[in-house]
Design a protein around this motif. Sequence first.
Motif, PDB file in Angstrom:
ATOM      1  N   PHE A  22       0.800  -1.291   0.162  1.00 49.54           N
ATOM      2  CA  PHE A  22       0.144   0.068  -0.019  1.00 49.54           C
ATOM      3  C   PHE A  22       0.770   1.327   0.100  1.00 49.54           C
ATOM      4  O   PHE A  22       0.723   2.112  -0.847  1.00 49.54           O
ATOM      5  CB  PHE A  22      -0.945   0.078   1.365  1.00 49.54           C
ATOM      6  N   GLU A  23       1.855   1.330   0.839  1.00 49.42           N
ATOM      7  CA  GLU A  23       2.697   2.484   0.900  1.00 49.42           C
ATOM      8  C   GLU A  23       3.726   2.504  -0.282  1.00 49.42           C
ATOM      9  O   GLU A  23       4.170   3.622  -0.684  1.00 49.42           O
ATOM     10  CB  GLU A  23       3.569   2.391   2.398  1.00 49.42           C
ATOM     11  N   ASP A  24       4.120   1.300  -0.825  1.00 51.70           N
ATOM     12  CA  ASP A  24       4.859   1.521  -1.962  1.00 51.70           C
ATOM     13  C   ASP A  24       4.208   2.084  -3.130  1.00 51.70           C
ATOM     14  O   ASP A  24       4.617   2.699  -3.921  1.00 51.70           O
ATOM     15  CB  ASP A  24       5.438  -0.040  -2.584  1.00 51.70           C
ATOM     16  N   LYS A  25       2.910   1.873  -3.125  1.00 56.73           N
ATOM     17  CA  LYS A  25       1.980   2.412  -4.217  1.00 56.73           C
ATOM     18  C   LYS A  25       2.097   3.881  -3.846  1.00 56.73           C
ATOM     19  O   LYS A  25       2.009   4.802  -4.940  1.00 56.73           O
ATOM     20  CB  LYS A  25       0.764   1.842  -4.306  1.00 56.73           C
ATOM     21  N   LEU A  26       1.830   4.483  -2.597  1.00 48.71           N
ATOM     22  CA  LEU A  26       1.699   5.618  -2.292  1.00 48.71           C
ATOM     23  C   LEU A  26       2.972   6.446  -2.832  1.00 48.71           C
ATOM     24  O   LEU A  26       3.030   7.510  -3.155  1.00 48.71           O
ATOM     25  CB  LEU A  26       1.669   5.948  -0.864  1.00 48.71           C
ATOM     26  N   ASP A 295      -4.388  -7.061  -5.921  1.00 47.31           N
ATOM     27  CA  ASP A 295      -5.531  -6.805  -6.353  1.00 47.31           C
ATOM     28  C   ASP A 295      -6.172  -5.753  -5.666  1.00 47.31           C
ATOM     29  O   ASP A 295      -6.682  -4.521  -5.895  1.00 47.31           O
ATOM     30  CB  ASP A 295      -6.492  -7.964  -6.470  1.00 47.31           C
ATOM     31  N   LEU A 296      -5.920  -5.829  -4.037  1.00 45.88           N
ATOM     32  CA  LEU A 296      -6.597  -4.874  -3.489  1.00 45.88           C
ATOM     33  C   LEU A 296      -5.907  -3.426  -3.535  1.00 45.88           C
ATOM     34  O   LEU A 296      -6.723  -2.383  -3.454  1.00 45.88           O
ATOM     35  CB  LEU A 296      -6.505  -5.438  -1.931  1.00 45.88           C
ATOM     36  N   VAL A 297      -4.596  -3.545  -3.418  1.00 46.73           N
ATOM     37  CA  VAL A 297      -3.817  -2.284  -3.736  1.00 46.73           C
ATOM     38  C   VAL A 297      -4.303  -1.578  -4.929  1.00 46.73           C
ATOM     39  O   VAL A 297      -4.470  -0.262  -4.858  1.00 46.73           O
ATOM     40  CB  VAL A 297      -2.468  -2.552  -3.657  1.00 46.73           C
ATOM     41  N   GLU A 298      -4.560  -2.241  -5.969  1.00 46.48           N
ATOM     42  CA  GLU A 298      -4.824  -1.661  -7.257  1.00 46.48           C
ATOM     43  C   GLU A 298      -6.229  -1.185  -6.996  1.00 46.48           C
ATOM     44  O   GLU A 298      -6.804  -0.060  -7.531  1.00 46.48           O
ATOM     45  CB  GLU A 298      -4.697  -2.865  -8.320  1.00 46.48           C
ATOM     46  N   CYS A 300      -7.664  -0.086  -4.499  1.00 39.67           N
ATOM     47  CA  CYS A 300      -7.499   1.094  -3.663  1.00 39.67           C
ATOM     48  C   CYS A 300      -7.057   2.310  -4.774  1.00 39.67           C
ATOM     49  O   CYS A 300      -7.662   3.410  -4.580  1.00 39.67           O
ATOM     50  CB  CYS A 300      -6.532   1.101  -2.358  1.00 39.67           C
ATOM     51  N   GLN A 301      -6.058   2.196  -5.607  1.00 39.52           N
ATOM     52  CA  GLN A 301      -5.630   3.324  -6.246  1.00 39.52           C
ATOM     53  C   GLN A 301      -6.779   3.729  -7.365  1.00 39.52           C
ATOM     54  O   GLN A 301      -7.011   4.763  -7.449  1.00 39.52           O
ATOM     55  CB  GLN A 301      -4.362   2.701  -6.934  1.00 39.52           C
ATOM     56  N   LYS A 302      -7.363   2.607  -7.764  1.00 35.71           N
ATOM     57  CA  LYS A 302      -8.444   3.202  -8.649  1.00 35.71           C
ATOM     58  C   LYS A 302      -9.480   3.814  -8.023  1.00 35.71           C
ATOM     59  O   LYS A 302     -10.275   4.900  -8.633  1.00 35.71           O
ATOM     60  CB  LYS A 302      -9.199   1.584  -9.429  1.00 35.71           C
ATOM     61  N   PHE A 303      -9.888   3.308  -7.049  1.00 31.37           N
ATOM     62  CA  PHE A 303     -11.048   4.031  -6.183  1.00 31.37           C
ATOM     63  C   PHE A 303     -10.537   5.625  -5.761  1.00 31.37           C
ATOM     64  O   PHE A 303     -11.562   6.495  -6.137  1.00 31.37           O
ATOM     65  CB  PHE A 303     -11.239   3.349  -4.821  1.00 31.37           C
ATOM     66  N   ALA A 304      -9.269   5.769  -5.293  1.00 33.44           N
ATOM     67  CA  ALA A 304      -8.805   7.115  -5.033  1.00 33.44           C
ATOM     68  C   ALA A 304      -8.694   7.885  -6.094  1.00 33.44           C
ATOM     69  O   ALA A 304      -9.204   9.002  -6.149  1.00 33.44           O
ATOM     70  CB  ALA A 304      -7.434   6.867  -4.306  1.00 33.44           C
ATOM     71  N   GLU A 305      -8.120   7.283  -7.373  1.00 38.10           N
ATOM     72  CA  GLU A 305      -8.278   8.307  -8.346  1.00 38.10           C
ATOM     73  C   GLU A 305      -9.377   8.784  -9.205  1.00 38.10           C
ATOM     74  O   GLU A 305      -9.473   9.780  -9.669  1.00 38.10           O
ATOM     75  CB  GLU A 305      -7.044   7.429  -9.496  1.00 38.10           C
ATOM     76  N   GLU A 306     -10.314   7.906  -9.254  1.00 38.00           N
ATOM     77  CA  GLU A 306     -11.845   8.220  -9.709  1.00 38.00           C
ATOM     78  C   GLU A 306     -12.632   8.813  -8.641  1.00 38.00           C
ATOM     79  O   GLU A 306     -13.614   9.252  -9.162  1.00 38.00           O
ATOM     80  CB  GLU A 306     -12.417   6.976 -10.054  1.00 38.00           C
TER      81      GLU A 306
END
Length: 332
Positions: A22-26, A295-298, A300-306
């Motif tokens: 999650f934080e790597d994605k951040l 899959d969950l991290v992706e 989260c990213q999709k939800f946040a960006e949209e």
Amino acid sequence: MKEVTKEVYLKWYEDMLLWRKFEDKLAALYIQQKVRGFLHLYNGQEAVLAGALHAMDLTKDKMITAYRNHVQPIGMGVDPRNVMAELLGKATGTSKGMGGSMHIFSKEHRFYGGHGIVGGQIPVGAGLAFADKYFNTGGVTLTYFGDGAARQGSLHEAFNMAMLWKLPVVFIVENNGYAMGTSVERTANHTDIWKLGLGYEMPCGPVDGMNPVKVAEAMHEAMERARRGDGPTFLEMKTYRYRGHSMSDAQLYRSKEEVEEYKKIDPITQVLDVIMDQKYATAEEIEVIDQRVKDLVEECQKFAEESPYPDLQQLYDVVYAQEDYPFTPHKL
């Protein structure tokens, strides 16, 4: 203490891996300028949270920490999608996009921040514990801070009052060695931070903060002491962060070799080694967990960006009108 079973190890592995990824994605989103301001990552310190959660009663215990605060609310039960949305400043975030990286907050899940003032959360944590004692809730507050904040005067004031009133609070310093960028050895004439508790006759001691079992054992003992009404404990979690103090940190104060040495005792690797040695899961089953986390991290990213940014009107809806303050209900 609750038994550390096969299921616990598997949960620890999945949880800690999620927090790390999650934080790597951040970090990647920060580089893309989608996360603004500061970004303080927890990579390497996950065992401190995993062990604490094993000892906690999430129906009544509370947690408060500094601004390295993204994964703790996830552990406490906050939807990670909302946490990521907050970091991107979106209206679906935990503070409707107004808190950002350093101010994740969830009253519902008893996570009280996310504080940007160094050491500011220490007396607030004692205050939360005072409320638990006053209302006899049976809850315990875990109050976290870094080794840099241990040099703040607010710590001594809070320690004194917590001992005087025997508050149900556990003070935890996450000693990752460097505060912002100054080593512990250069900030005081002593390096065993836990000994600060001795001046208040507060039970205190060091803990291996890279091992969730050691953390859970120490936290259980401290929390049971608090629940009995015997007052606070001060624990020094000996841990390490693999990334800089924040994303803007050039890390000139330490060598890459030092970081690699600590990675040899990575908490996620330690837990995975036990899982494989004890045959708690096969390599294929671990791959399934890894994919589930990815899959969950992706997601989260999709939800946040949209998610949308907050409307301008929100700035006015969260401010009280002086003539009615403090009796007018908050608009949000």
